[in-house]
Design an enzyme around this catalytic site. Structure first.
Site, PDB file in Angstrom:
ATOM      1  N   THR A  34       0.401  -1.464   0.220  1.00  0.00           N
ATOM      2  CA  THR A  34      -0.218   0.217   0.334  1.00  0.00           C
ATOM      3  C   THR A  34       0.792   1.170   0.190  1.00  0.00           C
ATOM      4  N   GLU A 316      -6.142  -5.815   4.240  1.00  0.00           N
ATOM      5  CA  GLU A 316      -6.308  -6.954   2.744  1.00  0.00           C
ATOM      6  C   GLU A 316      -7.917  -6.734   2.068  1.00  0.00           C
TER       7      GLU A 316
HETATM    8  C1  LIG Z   1      -4.948 -18.299  15.709  1.00  0.00           C
HETATM    9  C2  LIG Z   1      -5.543 -16.859  14.707  1.00  0.00           C
HETATM   10  C3  LIG Z   1      -5.714 -16.548  13.884  1.00  0.00           C
HETATM   11  C4  LIG Z   1      -6.603 -15.891  13.167  1.00  0.00           C
HETATM   12  C5  LIG Z   1      -5.973 -14.924  12.712  1.00  0.00           C
HETATM   13  C6  LIG Z   1      -6.346 -13.682  13.169  1.00  0.00           C
HETATM   14  C7  LIG Z   1      -6.425 -12.192  13.232  1.00  0.00           C
HETATM   15  C8  LIG Z   1      -6.239 -11.850  12.144  1.00  0.00           C
HETATM   16  C9  LIG Z   1      -6.283 -12.459  10.802  1.00  0.00           C
HETATM   17  C10 LIG Z   1      -5.372 -12.483  10.346  1.00  0.00           C
HETATM   18  C11 LIG Z   1      -4.620 -11.130   9.750  1.00  0.00           C
HETATM   19  C12 LIG Z   1      -3.608 -11.159   9.303  1.00  0.00           C
HETATM   20  C13 LIG Z   1      -2.678 -10.148   9.518  1.00  0.00           C
HETATM   21  C14 LIG Z   1      -3.301  -8.686  10.138  1.00  0.00           C
HETATM   22  C15 LIG Z   1      -3.249  -7.045   9.672  1.00  0.00           C
HETATM   23  C16 LIG Z   1      -2.521  -6.693   8.708  1.00  0.00           C
HETATM   24  C17 LIG Z   1      -3.355  -8.160   6.781  1.00  0.00           C
HETATM   25  C18 LIG Z   1      -3.463  -6.536   6.223  1.00  0.00           C
HETATM   26  C19 LIG Z   1      -1.935  -6.402   5.669  1.00  0.00           C
HETATM   27  C20 LIG Z   1      -2.618  -5.906   3.965  1.00  0.00           C
HETATM   28  O1  LIG Z   1      -3.475  -4.912   3.907  1.00  0.00           O
HETATM   29  S1  LIG Z   1      -1.757  -5.791   2.636  1.00  0.00           S
HETATM   30  C21 LIG Z   1      -2.393  -5.798   1.611  1.00  0.00           C
HETATM   31  C22 LIG Z   1      -3.985  -4.851   0.897  1.00  0.00           C
HETATM   32  N1  LIG Z   1      -3.965  -5.242  -0.047  1.00  0.00           N
HETATM   33  C23 LIG Z   1      -5.541  -5.390  -0.637  1.00  0.00           C
HETATM   34  O2  LIG Z   1      -6.187  -6.371  -0.480  1.00  0.00           O
HETATM   35  C24 LIG Z   1      -6.092  -5.007  -2.060  1.00  0.00           C
HETATM   36  C25 LIG Z   1      -6.914  -5.130  -2.541  1.00  0.00           C
HETATM   37  N2  LIG Z   1      -7.033  -4.710  -4.479  1.00  0.00           N
HETATM   38  C26 LIG Z   1      -6.564  -5.607  -5.270  1.00  0.00           C
HETATM   39  O3  LIG Z   1      -6.555  -7.287  -4.315  1.00  0.00           O
HETATM   40  C27 LIG Z   1      -7.222  -5.521  -6.644  1.00  0.00           C
HETATM   41  O4  LIG Z   1      -6.217  -4.053  -6.737  1.00  0.00           O
HETATM   42  C28 LIG Z   1      -8.020  -5.663  -6.986  1.00  0.00           C
HETATM   43  C29 LIG Z   1      -8.400  -6.977  -6.653  1.00  0.00           C
HETATM   44  C30 LIG Z   1      -9.689  -4.673  -6.021  1.00  0.00           C
HETATM   45  C31 LIG Z   1      -8.267  -5.722  -8.110  1.00  0.00           C
HETATM   46  O5  LIG Z   1      -7.487  -5.861  -9.137  1.00  0.00           O
HETATM   47  P1  LIG Z   1      -7.037  -5.306 -10.485  1.00  0.00           P
HETATM   48  O6  LIG Z   1      -7.103  -3.955 -10.188  1.00  0.00           O
HETATM   49  O7  LIG Z   1      -6.229  -6.256 -11.257  1.00  0.00           O
HETATM   50  O8  LIG Z   1      -8.483  -5.017 -11.730  1.00  0.00           O
HETATM   51  P2  LIG Z   1      -9.921  -6.444 -11.841  1.00  0.00           P
HETATM   52  O9  LIG Z   1     -11.056  -6.541 -10.501  1.00  0.00           O
HETATM   53  O10 LIG Z   1      -9.555  -5.737 -13.370  1.00  0.00           O
HETATM   54  O11 LIG Z   1      -8.669  -7.866 -11.346  1.00  0.00           O
HETATM   55  C32 LIG Z   1      -8.115  -9.245 -12.818  1.00  0.00           C
HETATM   56  C33 LIG Z   1      -8.545 -10.002 -12.881  1.00  0.00           C
HETATM   57  O12 LIG Z   1      -8.260  -9.986 -11.784  1.00  0.00           O
HETATM   58  C34 LIG Z   1      -8.708 -11.336 -10.530  1.00  0.00           C
HETATM   59  N3  LIG Z   1      -8.160 -11.525  -9.374  1.00  0.00           N
HETATM   60  C35 LIG Z   1      -7.420 -10.226  -8.367  1.00  0.00           C
HETATM   61  N4  LIG Z   1      -6.837 -10.713  -7.190  1.00  0.00           N
HETATM   62  C36 LIG Z   1      -6.918 -11.905  -7.410  1.00  0.00           C
HETATM   63  C37 LIG Z   1      -6.722 -12.680  -6.197  1.00  0.00           C
HETATM   64  N5  LIG Z   1      -6.136 -12.067  -5.087  1.00  0.00           N
HETATM   65  N6  LIG Z   1      -6.427 -13.727  -6.250  1.00  0.00           N
HETATM   66  C38 LIG Z   1      -6.993 -14.251  -7.876  1.00  0.00           C
HETATM   67  N7  LIG Z   1      -7.200 -13.755  -8.563  1.00  0.00           N
HETATM   68  C39 LIG Z   1      -7.633 -12.574  -8.424  1.00  0.00           C
HETATM   69  C40 LIG Z   1      -9.862 -10.518 -10.781  1.00  0.00           C
HETATM   70  O13 LIG Z   1     -10.479 -11.714 -10.362  1.00  0.00           O
HETATM   71  C41 LIG Z   1      -9.807 -10.660 -12.218  1.00  0.00           C
HETATM   72  O14 LIG Z   1      -9.963 -11.540 -13.196  1.00  0.00           O
HETATM   73  P3  LIG Z   1     -11.042 -11.818 -14.180  1.00  0.00           P
HETATM   74  O15 LIG Z   1     -10.363 -10.967 -15.187  1.00  0.00           O
HETATM   75  O16 LIG Z   1     -11.200 -13.186 -14.441  1.00  0.00           O
HETATM   76  O17 LIG Z   1     -12.549 -11.273 -13.847  1.00  0.00           O
HETATM   77  C1  LIG Z   2      -4.559  -1.764   9.894  1.00  0.00           C
HETATM   78  C2  LIG Z   2      -3.919  -1.802   9.238  1.00  0.00           C
HETATM   79  C3  LIG Z   2      -2.747  -2.350   8.622  1.00  0.00           C
HETATM   80  C4  LIG Z   2      -2.174  -2.271   7.558  1.00  0.00           C
HETATM   81  N1  LIG Z   2      -1.055  -3.034   7.239  1.00  0.00           N
HETATM   82  C5  LIG Z   2      -0.676  -3.391   5.749  1.00  0.00           C
HETATM   83  C6  LIG Z   2       0.054  -3.856   5.616  1.00  0.00           C
HETATM   84  O1  LIG Z   2       0.915  -4.939   6.285  1.00  0.00           O
HETATM   85  N2  LIG Z   2       1.054  -3.962   4.382  1.00  0.00           N
HETATM   86  C7  LIG Z   2       0.076  -3.294   3.071  1.00  0.00           C
HETATM   87  O2  LIG Z   2       0.276  -3.597   2.455  1.00  0.00           O
HETATM   88  N3  LIG Z   2      -0.983  -2.558   3.615  1.00  0.00           N
HETATM   89  C8  LIG Z   2      -1.706  -2.779   4.950  1.00  0.00           C
HETATM   90  N4  LIG Z   2      -2.744  -1.907   5.079  1.00  0.00           N
HETATM   91  C9  LIG Z   2      -3.676  -0.829   4.282  1.00  0.00           C
HETATM   92  C10 LIG Z   2      -4.923  -1.644   3.352  1.00  0.00           C
HETATM   93  O3  LIG Z   2      -4.214  -2.461   2.873  1.00  0.00           O
HETATM   94  C11 LIG Z   2      -5.564  -0.993   2.421  1.00  0.00           C
HETATM   95  O4  LIG Z   2      -5.577   0.716   3.148  1.00  0.00           O
HETATM   96  C12 LIG Z   2      -6.159  -1.576   2.413  1.00  0.00           C
HETATM   97  O5  LIG Z   2      -6.318  -2.085   0.784  1.00  0.00           O
HETATM   98  C13 LIG Z   2      -7.587  -0.382   1.383  1.00  0.00           C
HETATM   99  O6  LIG Z   2      -7.056   0.628   1.047  1.00  0.00           O
HETATM  100  P1  LIG Z   2      -7.142   2.022   0.724  1.00  0.00           P
HETATM  101  O7  LIG Z   2      -6.307   2.536   2.246  1.00  0.00           O
HETATM  102  O8  LIG Z   2      -6.532   2.316  -0.879  1.00  0.00           O
HETATM  103  O9  LIG Z   2      -8.536   2.152   0.750  1.00  0.00           O
HETATM  104  P2  LIG Z   2      -9.981   2.852  -0.655  1.00  0.00           P
HETATM  105  O10 LIG Z   2      -9.940   2.199  -1.568  1.00  0.00           O
HETATM  106  O11 LIG Z   2      -9.137   4.620  -0.492  1.00  0.00           O
HETATM  107  O12 LIG Z   2     -10.857   3.087   0.460  1.00  0.00           O
HETATM  108  C14 LIG Z   2     -11.604   4.280   0.503  1.00  0.00           C
HETATM  109  C15 LIG Z   2     -13.541   3.916  -0.200  1.00  0.00           C
HETATM  110  O13 LIG Z   2     -13.423   4.067  -1.392  1.00  0.00           O
HETATM  111  C16 LIG Z   2     -14.094   2.417  -2.469  1.00  0.00           C
HETATM  112  N5  LIG Z   2     -13.509   1.887  -3.374  1.00  0.00           N
HETATM  113  C17 LIG Z   2     -12.445   2.403  -3.658  1.00  0.00           C
HETATM  114  N6  LIG Z   2     -12.486   1.584  -4.933  1.00  0.00           N
HETATM  115  C18 LIG Z   2     -13.450   0.924  -5.089  1.00  0.00           C
HETATM  116  C19 LIG Z   2     -13.658   0.452  -5.923  1.00  0.00           C
HETATM  117  N7  LIG Z   2     -13.650  -0.137  -7.219  1.00  0.00           N
HETATM  118  N8  LIG Z   2     -15.286   0.526  -6.334  1.00  0.00           N
HETATM  119  C20 LIG Z   2     -16.324   0.723  -5.130  1.00  0.00           C
HETATM  120  N9  LIG Z   2     -16.095   1.502  -4.560  1.00  0.00           N
HETATM  121  C21 LIG Z   2     -14.584   1.897  -4.350  1.00  0.00           C
HETATM  122  C22 LIG Z   2     -14.048   1.795  -1.002  1.00  0.00           C
HETATM  123  O14 LIG Z   2     -14.575   0.690  -0.631  1.00  0.00           O
HETATM  124  C23 LIG Z   2     -13.938   2.789   0.288  1.00  0.00           C
HETATM  125  O15 LIG Z   2     -15.458   3.144   1.096  1.00  0.00           O
HETATM  126  C24 LIG Z   2      -2.978  -1.445   6.281  1.00  0.00           C
HETATM  127  C25 LIG Z   2      -4.689  -0.902   6.715  1.00  0.00           C
HETATM  128  C26 LIG Z   2      -4.619  -1.460   8.093  1.00  0.00           C
HETATM  129  C27 LIG Z   2      -5.770   0.233   8.474  1.00  0.00           C
END
Ligand SMILES: CCCCC/C=C\C/C=C\C/C=C\C/C=C\CCCC(=O)SCCNC(=O)CCNC(=O)[C@H](O)C(C)(C)COP(=O)(O)OP(=O)(O)OC[C@H]1O[C@@H](n2cnc3c(N)ncnc32)[C@H](O)[C@@H]1OP(=O)(O)O
Ligand SMILES: Cc1cc2nc3c(=O)[nH]c(=O)nc-3n(C[C@H](O)[C@H](O)[C@H](O)COP(=O)(O)OP(=O)(O)OC[C@H]3O[C@@H](n4cnc5c(N)ncnc54)[C@H](O)[C@@H]3O)c2cc1C
Length: 556
Positions: A34, A316
């Site tokens: 991010t 996530e």
């Molecule tokens: C013992 C206890 C255990 C339990 C644990 C306890 C507590 C909590 C648990 C765990 C927590 C652990 C840690 C917590 C702390 C921090 C963690 C947070 C860390 C982070 O926060 S880390 C950053 C996370 N940040 C994101 O999460 C970014 C989200 N944003 C995206 O992910 C993409 O930006 C998306 C998908 C919105 C748009 O993607 P895009 O721009 O490419 O556009 P598009 O939509 O066109 O996708 C093109 C084609 O890719 C396919 N596709 C996409 N994603 C895929 C995937 N993952 N796998 C397979 N296919 C996938 C689509 O389905 C489509 O497929 P098709 O074309 O066939 O339709």
């Molecule tokens: C506690 C914490 C820990 C984190 N840890 C990590 C880490 O370890 N590593 C890391 O890389 N990142 C980490 N992050 C970042 C996190 O992954 C991002 O904040 C998260 O992916 C959301 O993205 P954003 O902040 O850009 O939100 P945005 O996408 O800007 O969301 C703002 C609003 O826009 C809307 N929006 C965005 N896109 C669309 C769309 N296509 N259609 C409709 N609505 C849309 C959303 O629904 C939301 O309401 C962490 C965040 C937090 C709060």
């Protein structure tokens, strides 16, 4: 996330080089994806990695203020390394987001290396001990072999080999989304434990003159707040087991270059992560408020539990965005079904003809039969997915492109993905209990929980079922009453059902939820330890209150 990324995206040589360092805690890493300007839209990330064939190095840069990495956990002061997601450039061409291992700090004095600016992003709502940080890269060079090359490669001369699927880079996020389903189950189980134990200890109000104050757990309204959430914690426990099984199976297939179920896994993990974290997030607040004033004390454990859990709805993958991802796949499946393709297991119901069997009114349908009610959840999900999918088709017929049609139908698409997730959860809960080897007494108690989950799930979304003629208004009313009728039965085992989670007091961190129920003495003891109570007269008296009072007294 650092280690799972290395485990999933390294070549075998890279695994041998990096993983022992991680397992032995000789390096500490974070997942730096991010940026200030982008968290959701990964293709919009701006950090760059330009390959220099002369030195066989990548040069990493944060070209703009919005490209500064922002949020990664433990990035600010702790991590010595990071997996940095950056736009890969080689031989003048951009090949999109790729993962790179970057050392951030010296292993001798922990000082940031040249070209590396790191720090903490400042106080947050929760996660206090976690130094979520920022990272600014300035012409920072790393060896070619620090690009994780399991799926795509850059050869010494700069030639790029693309991955079998570009989305394989996203694999770690899918894994953590699956973990978050487990995290939701745990958080809701903790909150239920605190609220139900406290509700068994707390006595309040005199129902009739002279009668003892009843336990608040005896009030039907208190039971109606807490028991469906208790049932949800059990439901999510079984769902996270099923989700992890599907993840493991599909990941094994991916490791054998079989990518056929990657889309289904992405859609299911996205929907369940969003659904379970939203429900848990709201449920934590209900549990806190059900404990009255003491629920608002830090001693209850709720403020920290909520502040640490609530970002699960954002990180996530922001929940709305993930629901849209799930819905996009469901729309694709409706198309595939209409063209006669066979659909994978978790979505096969979309090809069944579940046209609304018109609600029977007084048709004598057995509204307490869980298998029958799960078929209604299926019907609701199918109706919602087909409705949203038809909206997309109508948008395209009206001249929109697919992106425009999906966007204009997005409110309905989110509802459809929620209904799909809800059906999967309810079905999994009921089916898991059937497979459970347990005494008939235990089966009976768990059946009560599954029943109240299924009944209350319909009651809280009855509009969906009535609007599509899946249930009549009177049938919905009957099911709502069935949920309420179950509450006194669940009351009998409620404390045992939270004791069964067996959270140690040290883990629960709650005076209200103590195993021994000795709340008041320990609340008073806890308050004595408050920093403000170190002195009888707080030093601030002498600076502010004392002079003020004295000044005003002299006026009397
Ligand atoms: C013992 C206890 C255990 C339990 C644990 C306890 C507590 C909590 C648990 C765990 C927590 C652990 C840690 C917590 C702390 C921090 C963690 C947070 C860390 C982070 O926060 S880390 C950053 C996370 N940040 C994101 O999460 C970014 C989200 N944003 C995206 O992910 C993409 O930006 C998306 C998908 C919105 C748009 O993607 P895009 O721009 O490419 O556009 P598009 O939509 O066109 O996708 C093109 C084609 O890719 C396919 N596709 C996409 N994603 C895929 C995937 N993952 N796998 C397979 N296919 C996938 C689509 O389905 C489509 O497929 P098709 O074309 O066939 O339709
Ligand atoms: C506690 C914490 C820990 C984190 N840890 C990590 C880490 O370890 N590593 C890391 O890389 N990142 C980490 N992050 C970042 C996190 O992954 C991002 O904040 C998260 O992916 C959301 O993205 P954003 O902040 O850009 O939100 P945005 O996408 O800007 O969301 C703002 C609003 O826009 C809307 N929006 C965005 N896109 C669309 C769309 N296509 N259609 C409709 N609505 C849309 C959303 O629904 C939301 O309401 C962490 C965040 C937090 C709060």
């Amino acid at each position: 996330m650092f280690i799972p990324t290395l485990e999933r995206q390294c070549t075998s040589e890279q695994r041998e080089k990096f993983l022992p360092l991680c397992y032995d805690y000789r390096i500490i890493g974070t997942y730096a994806q991010t940026e200030l300007g982008h968290g959701t839209f990964l293709r919009g990330l701006e950090t760059t990695a330009h390959y220099d064939p002369n030195t066989q190095e990548f040069i990493l840069n944060s070209p703009t203020i919005s490209s500064i990495k922002w949020w990664p956990g433990a990035l600010g002061k702790t991590s010595t390394h990071a997996v940095v997601l950056a736009q890969l450039y080689t031989l003048g061409k951009c090949h999109g987001i790729h993962p790179f291992v970057v050392q951030l700090r010296s292993l001798d004095d922990h000082k940031p290396l040249r070209g590396i600016t790191v720090g903490d992003i400042g106080p947050k709502m929760g996660f206090g001990p976690n130094d979520n940080g920022y990272l600014k890269l300035h012409k920072h060079r790393i060896p070619r072999t620090n690009m994780l090359m399991k799926y795509s490669q850059v050869s010494p001369d700069g030639t790029y080999t693309k991955p079998p699927r570009s989305t394989l880079t996203y694999g770690t996020m899918t894994f953590v989304r699956v973990l978050i389903v487990h995290g939701s189950a745990i958080a809701l189980a903790k909150a239920s434990t605190i609220a139900i134990r406290y509700s068994a200890v707390r006595r309040q109000s005199e129902l009739r003159p002279g009668e003892p104050e009843p336990q608040i757990l005896s009030y039907p309204t208190q039971q109606h707040k807490l028991f469906p959430l208790l049932a949800t914690a059990y439901a999510f426990h079984f769902v996270q087991l099923a989700m992890m099984k599907i993840y493991t199976d599909v990941n094994d297939q991916i490791n054998n270059s079989n990518f056929s179920r990657i889309q289904e896994l992405h859609a299911l993990s996205s929907g369940l992560k969003a659904f379970t974290s939203w429900v848990t997030n709201a449920g934590l607040e209900v549990c806190r408020m059900s404990c009255g004033g003491h629920g608002y004390s830090q001693a209850s454990g709720f403020p920290r539990l909520y502040a640490d859990f609530t970002p699960s709805c954002t990180y996530e993958g922001e929940n709305t965005v993930l629901m849209l991802q799930s819905a996009r796949y469901l729309v694709k499946c409706v198309r595939d079904a209409r063209s006669g393709k066979t659909l994978p297991g978790t979505v096969s119901y979309l090809s069944e003809d579940v046209s609304a069997v018109h609600s029977g009114g007084s048709s004598g349908r057995d509204l307490s039969n869980l298998d029958f009610l799960i078929s209604l959840y299926k019907q609701r999900a199918s109706n919602q997915v087909h409705f949203a999918s038809d909206k997309v088709d109508r948008g395209i017929s009206a001249g929109m492109d697919l992106v425009g049609a999906l966007n204009s139908a997005s409110v309905h698409l989110v509802s459809a993905a929620k209904a799909h997730s809800h059906y999967f959860i309810a079905k999994t809960f009921v089916e898991s209990l059937k497979l459970l080897k347990a005494s008939s007494e235990l089966q009976n108690v768990l059946h009560q929980l599954a029943s109240v989950y299924v009944f209350e799930g319909i009651a809280q979304s009855s509009g969906d079922f009535i609007e599509d003629y899946i249930l009549s208004g009177s049938e919905a009313k009957t099911i709502r009453q069935l949920a309420v009728d179950l509450l006194p039965l669940i009351r009998v085992n409620a404390v045992s059902l939270v004791d069964a989670f067996s959270f140690r007091d040290e883990v629960l961190q709650s005076v209200l939820g103590r195993y021994d129920g000795n709340v008041y003495e320990n609340l008073f003891k806890w308050a004595q330890n408050s920093p403000l109570n170190k002195t009888d007269v707080h030093p601030s008296y002498h600076k502010y209150l004392g002079p003020l009072l004295k000044r005003n007294q002299s006026k009397l």
